[in-house]
Design a protein around this motif. Structure first.
Motif, PDB file in Angstrom:
ATOM      1  N   ALA A 164       9.239  17.644   9.218  1.00 21.20           N
ATOM      2  CA  ALA A 164       9.714  16.587   8.319  1.00 21.20           C
ATOM      3  C   ALA A 164       8.727  15.439   8.330  1.00 21.20           C
ATOM      4  N   THR A 165       7.633  15.609   7.610  1.00 18.75           N
ATOM      5  CA  THR A 165       6.637  14.545   7.460  1.00 18.75           C
ATOM      6  C   THR A 165       6.566  14.140   5.996  1.00 18.75           C
ATOM      7  N   ALA A 166       7.748  13.982   5.405  1.00 19.34           N
ATOM      8  CA  ALA A 166       7.885  13.564   4.011  1.00 19.34           C
ATOM      9  C   ALA A 166       7.060  14.478   3.107  1.00 19.34           C
ATOM     10  N   CYS A 167       6.242  13.912   2.227  1.00 21.71           N
ATOM     11  CA  CYS A 167       5.526  14.711   1.244  1.00 21.71           C
ATOM     12  C   CYS A 167       4.346  15.467   1.834  1.00 21.71           C
ATOM     13  N   ALA A 168       4.094  15.305   3.121  1.00 21.28           N
ATOM     14  CA  ALA A 168       3.079  16.103   3.814  1.00 21.28           C
ATOM     15  C   ALA A 168       3.708  17.275   4.568  1.00 21.28           C
ATOM     16  N   SER A 169       5.017  17.445   4.460  1.00 23.14           N
ATOM     17  CA  SER A 169       5.745  18.416   5.287  1.00 23.14           C
ATOM     18  C   SER A 169       5.237  19.840   5.145  1.00 23.14           C
ATOM     19  N   ALA A 266      -4.165  16.136  11.091  1.00 24.56           N
ATOM     20  CA  ALA A 266      -2.967  15.335  10.823  1.00 24.56           C
ATOM     21  C   ALA A 266      -3.090  14.002  11.541  1.00 24.56           C
ATOM     22  N   THR A 267      -2.724  12.928  10.864  1.00 25.18           N
ATOM     23  CA  THR A 267      -2.790  11.581  11.437  1.00 25.18           C
ATOM     24  C   THR A 267      -1.647  10.735  10.906  1.00 25.18           C
ATOM     25  N   PRO A 276       0.576   3.545   1.253  1.00 21.02           N
ATOM     26  CA  PRO A 276      -0.562   4.011   2.049  1.00 21.02           C
ATOM     27  C   PRO A 276      -1.408   2.841   2.524  1.00 21.02           C
ATOM     28  N   ASP A 277      -2.037   3.009   3.664  1.00 18.43           N
ATOM     29  CA  ASP A 277      -2.986   2.005   4.144  1.00 18.43           C
ATOM     30  C   ASP A 277      -4.117   1.908   3.123  1.00 18.43           C
ATOM     31  N   PRO A 278      -4.337   0.720   2.515  1.00 20.29           N
ATOM     32  CA  PRO A 278      -5.355   0.623   1.465  1.00 20.29           C
ATOM     33  C   PRO A 278      -6.762   0.954   1.941  1.00 20.29           C
ATOM     34  N   SER A 279      -6.999   0.882   3.243  1.00 21.94           N
ATOM     35  CA  SER A 279      -8.319   1.254   3.754  1.00 21.94           C
ATOM     36  C   SER A 279      -8.508   2.771   3.736  1.00 21.94           C
ATOM     37  N   GLY A 280      -7.391   3.513   3.742  1.00 21.31           N
ATOM     38  CA  GLY A 280      -7.458   4.965   3.742  1.00 21.31           C
ATOM     39  C   GLY A 280      -7.958   5.572   5.038  1.00 21.31           C
ATOM     40  N   MET A 281      -7.994   4.784   6.103  1.00 24.19           N
ATOM     41  CA  MET A 281      -8.590   5.296   7.343  1.00 24.19           C
ATOM     42  C   MET A 281      -7.785   6.440   7.951  1.00 24.19           C
ATOM     43  N   GLY A 282      -6.461   6.410   7.825  1.00 25.05           N
ATOM     44  CA  GLY A 282      -5.652   7.501   8.353  1.00 25.05           C
ATOM     45  C   GLY A 282      -5.938   8.801   7.628  1.00 25.05           C
ATOM     46  N   MET A 283      -5.974   8.742   6.302  1.00 23.23           N
ATOM     47  CA  MET A 283      -6.296   9.934   5.518  1.00 23.23           C
ATOM     48  C   MET A 283      -7.701  10.418   5.822  1.00 23.23           C
ATOM     49  N   GLU A 284      -8.631   9.485   5.969  1.00 17.27           N
ATOM     50  CA  GLU A 284     -10.010   9.864   6.278  1.00 17.27           C
ATOM     51  C   GLU A 284     -10.102  10.594   7.626  1.00 17.27           C
ATOM     52  N   ARG A 285      -9.380  10.109   8.624  1.00 18.59           N
ATOM     53  CA  ARG A 285      -9.416  10.763   9.935  1.00 18.59           C
ATOM     54  C   ARG A 285      -8.814  12.162   9.856  1.00 18.59           C
ATOM     55  N   ALA A 286      -7.748  12.315   9.079  1.00 19.44           N
ATOM     56  CA  ALA A 286      -7.150  13.642   8.917  1.00 19.44           C
ATOM     57  C   ALA A 286      -8.142  14.604   8.271  1.00 19.44           C
ATOM     58  N   HIS A 403       2.333   9.503   6.987  1.00 13.21           N
ATOM     59  CA  HIS A 403       1.882  10.825   7.419  1.00 13.21           C
ATOM     60  C   HIS A 403       0.734  11.310   6.552  1.00 13.21           C
ATOM     61  N   ASN A 404      -0.315  11.831   7.172  1.00  8.34           N
ATOM     62  CA  ASN A 404      -1.453  12.402   6.461  1.00  8.34           C
ATOM     63  C   ASN A 404      -1.721  13.803   6.980  1.00  8.34           C
ATOM     64  N   ALA A 405      -2.114  14.701   6.083  1.00 10.81           N
ATOM     65  CA  ALA A 405      -2.462  16.062   6.494  1.00 10.81           C
ATOM     66  C   ALA A 405      -3.543  16.597   5.571  1.00 10.81           C
TER      67      ALA A 405
END
Length: 412
Positions: A164-169, A266-267, A276-286, A403-405
């Motif tokens: 259950a990671t919302a739209c990344a599930s 996943a991050t 979303p974090d406007p920097s996008g760093m979480g998505m970038e790390r994923a 959540h990012n994947a």
């Protein structure tokens, strides 16, 4: 922090099942998505609401597809998943008679559970008496029960669980299924996601938080990822299930392999409940973690099936990350222009479309994209499908809660 590069571990996609607003079955869905014809339309179940349109699975007859008993005792989100899973197993050439069920696992992504059941039974309670509430309310409504019912349906005695990671599930489920195979806990895993939450209460909640498009006058053009005039997503439903096996095992079995899953990341943003974090760093790390896991350099990626929700914040943030990490070389699409946003099922459905793009060498267009947002500096496919050699593809997913994947696939 630089992600640790791991020895590549390949998982084969040997079966695929899709039930989406684009149709029931892989061939039907793929044809509709490649045509770029949107599915959003007025929804009688939402009549009278501020947002009264959706992307609903057409002509889904649970009685015909599953039988009277299952149609009666299963919420729609579970019905969709079982139909998709049966398709996937048939595609893989697997049945309970051909495997050791103790080595078969089930991981399914879901966020909202049985909203249709919950809303209808709450009405029965408020408008009637406790005796009017169905004794099946809890097992029909609980989100974990989709994994339980799938395990029962295919006699899978290994681990069964819901992510259950919302739209990344759905993407998370596929990544964790790969981990089960890597750890040799299972030999086969059914993995994917499902969601059916097109109910008045849920859609109103999404509308009140400002997430949905307001194009009531022309719903067919409402889902328009990356377009300068986008104003929100269109709620959809569906299920996507993949059959995953270790690639070496699939080759030994002599079965057809559609593509390989070779990387997962996943991050968490740890930033905001819904933005979303406007920097996008979480998505970038994923994304960088998934590429490192796959042992693939950014300049090797040919295609990206982006999350691309058609919301002002998501599309720009995601586009900046993709440009920063991958440059402008990959051909990018968002299939949500056709299917709408099937929430927890999005990641697995889009993983399925990514697999099909690799298999057929075709990238579907981003429907309704008529003027690319000038802040989006990507090679986005629009207008019509593009034929291109694809060896490496990425599918990205983001979800409420930060959540990012990211998943990395290679051609078979």
């Amino acid at each position: 922090m630089t992600p640790r590069v791991r020895q590549r571990f390949e998982v084969a996609v040997t079966g695929l099942g899709l039930v989406t607003a684009a149709g029931i079955g892989v061939g039907t869905c793929w044809e509709r998505v490649c045509s770029g014809r949107p599915t959003a339309s007025a929804d009688p179940a939402l009549a009278g609401l501020p947002v009264d349109f959706s992307c609903r699975v057409p002509d889904f007859d649970a009685m015909e597809l599953l039988g009277r008993s299952s149609a009666w005792r299963l919420d729609r989100f579970t019905q969709l998943a079982i139909v998709a899973a049966r398709q996937a197993l048939d595609d893989a050439g697997l049945t309970p008679a051909t495997w050791d069920g103790t080595r078969v696992g089930v991981i399914v992504g879901n966020s909202l559970g049985g909203t249709a059941t919950s809303e209808s039974q709450y009405r029965a309670f408020v408008e009637g008496t406790p005796a009017d509430v169905s004794p099946l309310t809890i097992p029909m409504g609980m989100s974990n029960m989709v994994a339980g019912y799938l395990a029962i349906d295919c006699q899978a005695f290994g681990p069964s669980m819901v992510t259950a990671t919302a739209c990344a599930s759905g993407s998370t489920a596929i990544g964790l299924a790969r981990d089960l195979l890597r750890a040799e806990v299972c030999d086969v895993v059914l993995a994917g996601g499902t969601e059916s939450a097109l109910t008045p209460g849920t859609v109103t909640g999404l509308q009140r938080m400002g997430g949905l498009s307001r194009r009531r006058d022309d719903p067919g053009t409402a889902s328009r990822p990356f377009d300068a005039a986008r104003d929100g997503f269109v709620a959809g439903e569906g299920a996507g299930i993949l059959v995953l096996e270790r690639s070496a095992d699939a080759r030994a079995r002599g079965t057809s392999i559609h593509a390989h899953v070779v990387g997962f990341g996943a991050t968490s943003d740890a930033y905001h409940p819904t933005a979303p974090d406007p920097s996008g760093m979480g998505m970038e790390r994923a994304l960088r973690t998934a590429l490192a896991d796959a042992g693939i350099a950014p300049d090797e990626v040919d295609h990206v099936n982006a999350h691309g929700t058609s919301t002002p914040l998501n599309d720009v943030t995601e586009a900046r990350v993709l440009r920063r990490v991958l440059g402008e070389r990959p051909l990018v699409t968002s299939t949500k222009g056709v299917t709408g946003h099937p929430l927890a099922a999005a990641g697995s459905i889009e993983a399925g479309f990514t697999v099909l793009a690799l298999k057929h060498g075709v990238i579907p267009p981003t429907a309704n994209l008529t003027r690319l947002d000038p802040e989006i500096e990507l090679s986005v496919v629009a207008g019509e499908a593009v034929s291109a050699p694809i060896e490496v593809a990425v599918s990205t997913s983001l979800g409420f809660g930060g959540h990012n994947a990211a998943l990395v696939f290679t051609a078979a």
